[in-house]
Design a protein around this motif. Structure first.
Motif, PDB file in Angstrom:
ATOM      1  N   ALA A 183       0.821  -1.203   0.000  1.00 49.21           N
ATOM      2  CA  ALA A 183       0.000   0.000   0.000  1.00 49.21           C
ATOM      3  C   ALA A 183       0.862   1.263   0.000  1.00 49.21           C
ATOM      4  O   ALA A 183       0.577   2.227  -0.730  1.00 49.21           O
ATOM      5  CB  ALA A 183      -0.931  -0.003   1.214  1.00 49.21           C
ATOM      6  N   MET A 184       1.915   1.284   0.814  1.00 49.95           N
ATOM      7  CA  MET A 184       2.807   2.444   0.826  1.00 49.95           C
ATOM      8  C   MET A 184       3.482   2.628  -0.529  1.00 49.95           C
ATOM      9  O   MET A 184       3.585   3.747  -1.044  1.00 49.95           O
ATOM     10  CB  MET A 184       3.864   2.293   1.925  1.00 49.95           C
ATOM     11  CG  MET A 184       3.331   2.442   3.323  1.00 49.95           C
ATOM     12  SD  MET A 184       4.650   2.767   4.531  1.00 49.95           S
ATOM     13  CE  MET A 184       5.597   1.247   4.433  1.00 49.95           C
ATOM     14  N   GLY A 192       4.595   9.104  -8.785  1.00 52.62           N
ATOM     15  CA  GLY A 192       5.622   9.129  -9.815  1.00 52.62           C
ATOM     16  C   GLY A 192       6.863   8.296  -9.580  1.00 52.62           C
ATOM     17  O   GLY A 192       7.745   8.243 -10.435  1.00 52.62           O
ATOM     18  N   MET A 193       6.971   7.630  -8.434  1.00 47.86           N
ATOM     19  CA  MET A 193       8.165   6.828  -8.166  1.00 47.86           C
ATOM     20  C   MET A 193       8.089   5.494  -8.908  1.00 47.86           C
ATOM     21  O   MET A 193       7.029   4.853  -8.917  1.00 47.86           O
ATOM     22  CB  MET A 193       8.314   6.573  -6.657  1.00 47.86           C
ATOM     23  CG  MET A 193       9.561   5.771  -6.293  1.00 47.86           C
ATOM     24  SD  MET A 193       9.774   5.555  -4.493  1.00 47.86           S
ATOM     25  CE  MET A 193      10.350   7.192  -4.030  1.00 47.86           C
ATOM     26  N   PRO A 194       9.180   5.007  -9.511  1.00 46.57           N
ATOM     27  CA  PRO A 194       9.192   3.682 -10.124  1.00 46.57           C
ATOM     28  C   PRO A 194       8.850   2.603  -9.090  1.00 46.57           C
ATOM     29  O   PRO A 194       9.292   2.677  -7.938  1.00 46.57           O
ATOM     30  CB  PRO A 194      10.626   3.526 -10.626  1.00 46.57           C
ATOM     31  CG  PRO A 194      11.121   4.924 -10.801  1.00 46.57           C
ATOM     32  CD  PRO A 194      10.455   5.726  -9.707  1.00 46.57           C
ATOM     33  N   ARG A 195       8.086   1.594  -9.509  1.00 47.08           N
ATOM     34  CA  ARG A 195       7.564   0.610  -8.547  1.00 47.08           C
ATOM     35  C   ARG A 195       8.667  -0.127  -7.796  1.00 47.08           C
ATOM     36  O   ARG A 195       8.586  -0.282  -6.576  1.00 47.08           O
ATOM     37  CB  ARG A 195       6.640  -0.377  -9.263  1.00 47.08           C
ATOM     38  CG  ARG A 195       6.043  -1.422  -8.321  1.00 47.08           C
ATOM     39  CD  ARG A 195       4.848  -2.115  -8.921  1.00 47.08           C
ATOM     40  NE  ARG A 195       3.714  -1.225  -9.067  1.00 47.08           N
ATOM     41  CZ  ARG A 195       2.881  -0.888  -8.084  1.00 47.08           C
ATOM     42  NH1 ARG A 195       3.075  -1.372  -6.861  1.00 47.08           N
ATOM     43  NH2 ARG A 195       1.868  -0.086  -8.296  1.00 47.08           N
ATOM     44  N   ALA A 196       9.675  -0.613  -8.494  1.00 38.66           N
ATOM     45  CA  ALA A 196      10.735  -1.367  -7.812  1.00 38.66           C
ATOM     46  C   ALA A 196      11.409  -0.513  -6.742  1.00 38.66           C
ATOM     47  O   ALA A 196      11.726  -0.987  -5.647  1.00 38.66           O
ATOM     48  CB  ALA A 196      11.764  -1.866  -8.824  1.00 38.66           C
ATOM     49  N   GLN A 197      11.628   0.747  -7.054  1.00 42.96           N
ATOM     50  CA  GLN A 197      12.238   1.655  -6.084  1.00 42.96           C
ATOM     51  C   GLN A 197      11.299   1.908  -4.911  1.00 42.96           C
ATOM     52  O   GLN A 197      11.730   1.956  -3.746  1.00 42.96           O
ATOM     53  CB  GLN A 197      12.583   2.972  -6.779  1.00 42.96           C
ATOM     54  CG  GLN A 197      13.402   3.923  -5.928  1.00 42.96           C
ATOM     55  CD  GLN A 197      13.806   5.169  -6.692  1.00 42.96           C
ATOM     56  OE1 GLN A 197      12.963   5.829  -7.314  1.00 42.96           O
ATOM     57  NE2 GLN A 197      15.095   5.485  -6.674  1.00 42.96           N
ATOM     58  N   ALA A 198      10.009   2.029  -5.207  1.00 40.95           N
ATOM     59  CA  ALA A 198       9.018   2.250  -4.143  1.00 40.95           C
ATOM     60  C   ALA A 198       8.994   1.081  -3.170  1.00 40.95           C
ATOM     61  O   ALA A 198       8.910   1.271  -1.946  1.00 40.95           O
ATOM     62  CB  ALA A 198       7.640   2.461  -4.763  1.00 40.95           C
ATOM     63  N   TYR A 199       9.066  -0.149  -3.692  1.00 39.86           N
ATOM     64  CA  TYR A 199       9.104  -1.318  -2.814  1.00 39.86           C
ATOM     65  C   TYR A 199      10.348  -1.308  -1.930  1.00 39.86           C
ATOM     66  O   TYR A 199      10.289  -1.662  -0.746  1.00 39.86           O
ATOM     67  CB  TYR A 199       9.070  -2.608  -3.634  1.00 39.86           C
ATOM     68  CG  TYR A 199       7.707  -2.963  -4.201  1.00 39.86           C
ATOM     69  CD1 TYR A 199       6.546  -2.757  -3.461  1.00 39.86           C
ATOM     70  CD2 TYR A 199       7.587  -3.526  -5.461  1.00 39.86           C
ATOM     71  CE1 TYR A 199       5.300  -3.081  -3.973  1.00 39.86           C
ATOM     72  CE2 TYR A 199       6.339  -3.859  -5.987  1.00 39.86           C
ATOM     73  CZ  TYR A 199       5.197  -3.633  -5.236  1.00 39.86           C
ATOM     74  OH  TYR A 199       3.972  -3.961  -5.743  1.00 39.86           O
ATOM     75  N   ALA A 205      12.016   0.805   5.154  1.00 40.89           N
ATOM     76  CA  ALA A 205      11.433   1.580   6.253  1.00 40.89           C
ATOM     77  C   ALA A 205      10.833   0.651   7.309  1.00 40.89           C
ATOM     78  O   ALA A 205      10.991   0.879   8.522  1.00 40.89           O
ATOM     79  CB  ALA A 205      10.374   2.535   5.720  1.00 40.89           C
ATOM     80  N   VAL A 206      10.147  -0.407   6.858  1.00 42.69           N
ATOM     81  CA  VAL A 206       9.563  -1.372   7.795  1.00 42.69           C
ATOM     82  C   VAL A 206      10.660  -2.144   8.526  1.00 42.69           C
ATOM     83  O   VAL A 206      10.605  -2.322   9.746  1.00 42.69           O
ATOM     84  CB  VAL A 206       8.624  -2.339   7.043  1.00 42.69           C
ATOM     85  CG1 VAL A 206       8.192  -3.487   7.954  1.00 42.69           C
ATOM     86  CG2 VAL A 206       7.397  -1.592   6.533  1.00 42.69           C
ATOM     87  N   LEU A 207      11.680  -2.587   7.779  1.00 45.13           N
ATOM     88  CA  LEU A 207      12.791  -3.322   8.390  1.00 45.13           C
ATOM     89  C   LEU A 207      13.496  -2.482   9.446  1.00 45.13           C
ATOM     90  O   LEU A 207      13.735  -2.928  10.576  1.00 45.13           O
ATOM     91  CB  LEU A 207      13.785  -3.744   7.307  1.00 45.13           C
ATOM     92  CG  LEU A 207      15.077  -4.423   7.792  1.00 45.13           C
ATOM     93  CD1 LEU A 207      14.762  -5.731   8.497  1.00 45.13           C
ATOM     94  CD2 LEU A 207      16.020  -4.663   6.617  1.00 45.13           C
TER      95      LEU A 207
END
Length: 264
Positions: A183-184, A192-199, A205-207
């Motif tokens: 979701a984040m 606008g962020m590329p998906r792989a970079q967003a993941y 951040a979670v880690l």
């Protein structure tokens, strides 16, 4: 120490991968069974372990026998192996809902039983498992199981009445976390962020946040307050989460999972 897995699905594969990666046991010391040839071939290629379609062969082989099938298969599986399990073998359940008393009743004789609840981060050495020994399992048996499970993460000994709570807060929790990360990342992609970079940003951040809870010993609320500056961006986001019932939704989801675990 020979470790046997009856069933070789996602959870068993995560555990086997962690055991091998952390050298808890060698490939020659692990045997697993699976119904389909495709599953057996996949596990053989991935792990190099001995695979079979015969559950009894695994039961005869193992010093620690892990029943890694769905709850609704337990009765059928135990009926097929109960005469093959050696008296000294420690039998480990990883399923919710099936109590130690129920398991022993299915075997029809005194057994060295241990109930556990691992989770799939075992695959990357970050699993979290609970361990609960039955009345006939010795302290050495429990410690032996803990050593295996420590090979792919962390373990804590709990009383049997808490295992369903462990299912809700840990066993099933990776799915909630993956949903949160997705979701984040989706929101970042929308901006606008590329998906792989967003993941990568969301997952890291979670880690990092999880490590702060574990390593600082601070209350999660205190750590949250450290990020929320007056009139800042973070408190604005937290306000939306509170308005939309984020905290309540998580609590209700975990409790629903616990209720379902008790019904298995």
């Amino acid at each position: 120490m020979k470790i046997g897995f009856i069933g070789c699905g996602n959870m068993a594969c995560a555990m086997i991968g962690g055991i091998l990666k952390n050298q808890v046991a060698s490939r020659e010391e692990i045997m697993a069974s699976a119904k389909t040839e495709a599953t057996r071939r996949k596990a053989e290629e991935a792990f190099g372990i001995v695979m079979t379609e015969d559950n009894r062969q695994v039961a005869e082989f193992a010093d620690i026998l892990i029943l890694a099938v769905k709850p609704f298969y337990y009765q059928e599986v135990i009926a097929g192996i109960r005469e093959s399990v050696r008296q000294e073998t420690v039998v480990v359940s990883i399923t919710p809902g099936k109590t130690l008393a129920w398991l022993e009743n299915q075997f029809g004789r005194p057994m060295r039983l241990v109930r556990t609840m691992p989770n799939t981060p075992a695959l990357v050495g970050e699993g979290m498992s609970c361990v609960c020994g039955g009345s006939r399992a010795s302290q050495e048996d429990v410690e032996k199981v803990c050593r295996v499970f420590d090979g792919f993460g962390k373990t804590e000994i709990v009383t049997e009445e808490l295992i369903d709570a462990v299912v809700g807060v840990s066993g099933s929790a990776p799915a909630y976390v993956f949903l949160f990360i997705e979701a984040m990342a989706d929101a970042a992609v929308a901006e606008g962020m590329p998906r792989a970079q967003a993941y990568r940003f969301a997952a890291q951040a979670v880690l990092g946040s999880a490590k702060m809870v574990l390593e600082t010993g601070k209350h999660p609320g205190q750590l949250k307050d450290m990020v929320c500056s007056p009139r800042g961006t973070t408190i604005e986001a937290v306000g939306v989460l509170e308005k939309e019932g984020f905290r309540s939704a998580v609590m209700e989801a975990v409790r629903a999972c616990i209720r379902k675990s008790r019904e298995c």
